[in-house]
Motif scaffolding. Structure first.
Motif, PDB file in Angstrom:
ATOM      1  N   LEU A 121       0.822  -1.210   0.000  1.00 32.67           N
ATOM      2  CA  LEU A 121       0.000   0.000   0.000  1.00 32.67           C
ATOM      3  C   LEU A 121       0.858   1.263   0.000  1.00 32.67           C
ATOM      4  CD1 LEU A 121      -2.793  -1.039   2.551  1.00 32.67           C
ATOM      5  CD2 LEU A 121      -2.912  -1.017   0.052  1.00 32.67           C
ATOM      6  N   VAL A 122       1.917   1.278   0.802  1.00 34.84           N
ATOM      7  CA  VAL A 122       2.766   2.471   0.894  1.00 34.84           C
ATOM      8  C   VAL A 122       3.512   2.710  -0.406  1.00 34.84           C
ATOM      9  CG1 VAL A 122       4.775   3.469   2.047  1.00 34.84           C
ATOM     10  CG2 VAL A 122       3.011   2.320   3.392  1.00 34.84           C
ATOM     11  N   ILE A 123       4.079   1.654  -0.983  1.00 31.15           N
ATOM     12  CA  ILE A 123       4.829   1.817  -2.233  1.00 31.15           C
ATOM     13  C   ILE A 123       3.905   2.215  -3.376  1.00 31.15           C
ATOM     14  CG2 ILE A 123       6.166   0.551  -3.967  1.00 31.15           C
ATOM     15  CD1 ILE A 123       7.403  -1.047  -1.671  1.00 31.15           C
ATOM     16  N   SER A 124       2.720   1.635  -3.427  1.00 29.51           N
ATOM     17  CA  SER A 124       1.756   2.024  -4.465  1.00 29.51           C
ATOM     18  C   SER A 124       1.345   3.475  -4.297  1.00 29.51           C
ATOM     19  CB  SER A 124       0.530   1.110  -4.410  1.00 29.51           C
ATOM     20  OG  SER A 124       0.888  -0.238  -4.648  1.00 29.51           O
ATOM     21  N   GLY A 125       1.119   3.895  -3.058  1.00 23.20           N
ATOM     22  CA  GLY A 125       0.760   5.289  -2.806  1.00 23.20           C
ATOM     23  C   GLY A 125       1.874   6.249  -3.185  1.00 23.20           C
ATOM     24  N   LEU A 126       3.127   5.883  -2.882  1.00 22.10           N
ATOM     25  CA  LEU A 126       4.263   6.739  -3.236  1.00 22.10           C
ATOM     26  C   LEU A 126       4.453   6.816  -4.750  1.00 22.10           C
ATOM     27  CD1 LEU A 126       6.859   5.663  -0.506  1.00 22.10           C
ATOM     28  CD2 LEU A 126       5.615   7.827  -0.651  1.00 22.10           C
TER      29      LEU A 126
ATOM     30  N   ILE B 262       2.061   6.660  -6.952  1.00 21.81           N
ATOM     31  CA  ILE B 262       1.029   7.582  -7.443  1.00 21.81           C
ATOM     32  C   ILE B 262       1.382   9.023  -7.088  1.00 21.81           C
ATOM     33  CG2 ILE B 262      -1.393   8.243  -7.221  1.00 21.81           C
ATOM     34  CD1 ILE B 262      -2.048   5.304  -6.744  1.00 21.81           C
ATOM     35  N   LEU B 263       1.872   9.225  -5.859  1.00 26.10           N
ATOM     36  CA  LEU B 263       2.172  10.572  -5.381  1.00 26.10           C
ATOM     37  C   LEU B 263       3.280  11.229  -6.196  1.00 26.10           C
ATOM     38  CD1 LEU B 263       1.670  12.772  -3.242  1.00 26.10           C
ATOM     39  CD2 LEU B 263       3.389  11.621  -1.818  1.00 26.10           C
ATOM     40  N   PHE B 264       4.319  10.466  -6.523  1.00 22.70           N
ATOM     41  CA  PHE B 264       5.463  11.027  -7.256  1.00 22.70           C
ATOM     42  C   PHE B 264       5.448  10.666  -8.743  1.00 22.70           C
ATOM     43  CE2 PHE B 264       6.939  10.747  -2.854  1.00 22.70           C
ATOM     44  CZ  PHE B 264       7.424  12.028  -2.648  1.00 22.70           C
ATOM     45  N   GLY B 265       4.959   9.477  -9.071  1.00 21.04           N
ATOM     46  CA  GLY B 265       4.989   9.036 -10.465  1.00 21.04           C
ATOM     47  C   GLY B 265       3.923   9.667 -11.332  1.00 21.04           C
ATOM     48  N   PHE B 266       2.786  10.084 -10.736  1.00 23.57           N
ATOM     49  CA  PHE B 266       1.717  10.693 -11.528  1.00 23.57           C
ATOM     50  C   PHE B 266       2.058  12.114 -11.969  1.00 23.57           C
ATOM     51  CE2 PHE B 266      -2.225  13.259 -11.548  1.00 23.57           C
ATOM     52  CZ  PHE B 266      -2.806  12.725 -12.685  1.00 23.57           C
ATOM     53  N   PRO B 267       2.495  13.015 -11.083  1.00 22.77           N
ATOM     54  CA  PRO B 267       2.783  14.378 -11.542  1.00 22.77           C
ATOM     55  C   PRO B 267       4.123  14.520 -12.255  1.00 22.77           C
ATOM     56  CG  PRO B 267       3.178  14.215  -9.197  1.00 22.77           C
ATOM     57  CD  PRO B 267       2.622  12.891  -9.619  1.00 22.77           C
ATOM     58  N   ALA B 268       5.039  13.573 -12.076  1.00 18.98           N
ATOM     59  CA  ALA B 268       6.382  13.715 -12.655  1.00 18.98           C
ATOM     60  C   ALA B 268       6.363  13.889 -14.180  1.00 18.98           C
ATOM     61  CB  ALA B 268       7.246  12.523 -12.253  1.00 18.98           C
ATOM     62  N   PRO B 269       5.670  13.026 -14.960  1.00 18.19           N
ATOM     63  CA  PRO B 269       5.658  13.235 -16.417  1.00 18.19           C
ATOM     64  C   PRO B 269       4.945  14.510 -16.843  1.00 18.19           C
ATOM     65  CG  PRO B 269       4.159  11.461 -15.802  1.00 18.19           C
ATOM     66  CD  PRO B 269       4.952  11.794 -14.586  1.00 18.19           C
ATOM     67  N   ILE B 270       3.971  14.970 -16.047  1.00 18.61           N
ATOM     68  CA  ILE B 270       3.286  16.223 -16.372  1.00 18.61           C
ATOM     69  C   ILE B 270       4.250  17.395 -16.228  1.00 18.61           C
ATOM     70  CG2 ILE B 270       1.348  17.719 -15.793  1.00 18.61           C
ATOM     71  CD1 ILE B 270      -0.075  15.274 -14.660  1.00 18.61           C
ATOM     72  N   ILE B 271       4.983  17.422 -15.116  1.00 22.65           N
ATOM     73  CA  ILE B 271       5.958  18.494 -14.895  1.00 22.65           C
ATOM     74  C   ILE B 271       7.069  18.425 -15.935  1.00 22.65           C
ATOM     75  CG2 ILE B 271       7.638  19.397 -13.241  1.00 22.65           C
ATOM     76  CD1 ILE B 271       5.837  18.302 -11.003  1.00 22.65           C
TER      77      ILE B 271
ATOM     78  N   VAL C  87      10.862   3.689  -5.666  1.00 21.29           N
ATOM     79  CA  VAL C  87      10.013   4.710  -6.278  1.00 21.29           C
ATOM     80  C   VAL C  87      10.829   5.579  -7.237  1.00 21.29           C
ATOM     81  CG1 VAL C  87       8.568   6.716  -5.811  1.00 21.29           C
ATOM     82  CG2 VAL C  87       8.405   4.705  -4.348  1.00 21.29           C
ATOM     83  N   SER C  88      12.043   5.921  -6.862  1.00 20.99           N
ATOM     84  CA  SER C  88      12.889   6.752  -7.728  1.00 20.99           C
ATOM     85  C   SER C  88      13.220   6.041  -9.035  1.00 20.99           C
ATOM     86  CB  SER C  88      14.185   7.118  -6.998  1.00 20.99           C
ATOM     87  OG  SER C  88      13.916   7.832  -5.812  1.00 20.99           O
TER      88      SER C  88
END
Length: 247
Positions: A105-110, A112-121, A194-195
């Motif tokens: 749960l924690v890794i999936s949440g992280l 989403i938290l970092f992997g979702f906005p990263a390509p947008i930015i 996550v990185s």
């Protein structure tokens, strides 16, 4: 008079429509399919992709309900005895169950938290680059990790961060005089995972956003520039709302 009028009336004909048989339905279906055969041919590669790589592998779910040997191959899976929910019961009763659930749960949440906005930015930053050659170079470099297998990525991470012999680890050891241990420290595992996920997926995921940005009317930016808006304000009030449907 009524009897004579009734006798002069024309006899009514009852017409019954014949119900279409299964053969006629099948023939019409085949005719329609043949008429649209080119569309089916266009859809065939996509259908084969999902069947081969998404549906056929689902047959492997039977291994969760069997006692199999990893060296038995396909025949071993077929001939293995059924054990029902034996493996599930052992997993639920394991002392590692809650640790595994928490990490998942924690890794999936992280991610989403970092992997979702990263390509947008990343796409927003690339969209602001004016030099076309430099922009294409950065795009090409960022796409390359997508084509690298996760096994190779794991090898690269190990070569860089291994406790003994890792390039970055040895550099920090020599620089600071301390013994650094990234892969040997459980607290660093989630950050490394996550990185590496963001690094591998950011370039390929940004393609959709860059494609959406290319469809934005340039007149909007020109009008905003005339009104005195800077590049950050244009990105905030024009670019992001225009690609909101893709996001």
């Amino acid at each position: 008079m009524s009897s004579e009028a009734s006798s002069k009336q024309a006899p009514t004909l009852s017409i019954q429509r014949e119900r279409p048989t299964k053969d006629s339905k099948l023939q019409r279906l085949l005719k329609r399919m043949w008429f649209h055969r080119f569309y089916y041919m266009l859809a065939l590669p996509g259908i084969l992709y999902f069947v081969i790589f998404h549906y056929l592998p689902m047959l492997g779910i039977v291994i969760a309900f069997k006692d199999i040997s990893p060296f038995g191959g396909v025949e071993g899976i077929i001939e293995a005895p059924w054990v029902g929910f034996k493996h599930f019961e052992r997993f639920f009763n394991s002392i590692f169950f809650w640790d595994v659930v928490e990490n998942t749960l924690v890794i999936s949440g992280l991610k989403i938290l970092f992997g979702f906005p990263a390509p947008i930015i990343f796409a927003l930053m690339l969209n602001e680059v004016m030099r076309v050659k430099f922009k294409r170079l950065v795009q090409t470099i960022s796409y390359l990790p997508h084509f690298i297998s996760w096994v190779v990525v794991t090898g690269l991470v190990t070569a860089l961060l291994a406790t003994s012999g890792g390039v970055i680890t040895e550099f920090l050891n020599n620089l600071t005089g301390e013994n650094w241990s990234f892969l040997g420290n459980p607290d660093h595992f989630r950050g490394i995972l996550v990185s590496s996920h963001v690094w591998k997926t950011i370039g390929w995921s940004s393609i959709l956003y860059l494609a959406a940005m290319s469809a934005i009317d340039p007149a909007l930016y020109e009008a905003a520039s005339i009104d005195g808006a800077n590049r950050f304000q244009m990105a905030r009030h024009i670019t992001i709302p225009s690609i909101a449907f893709v996001i």
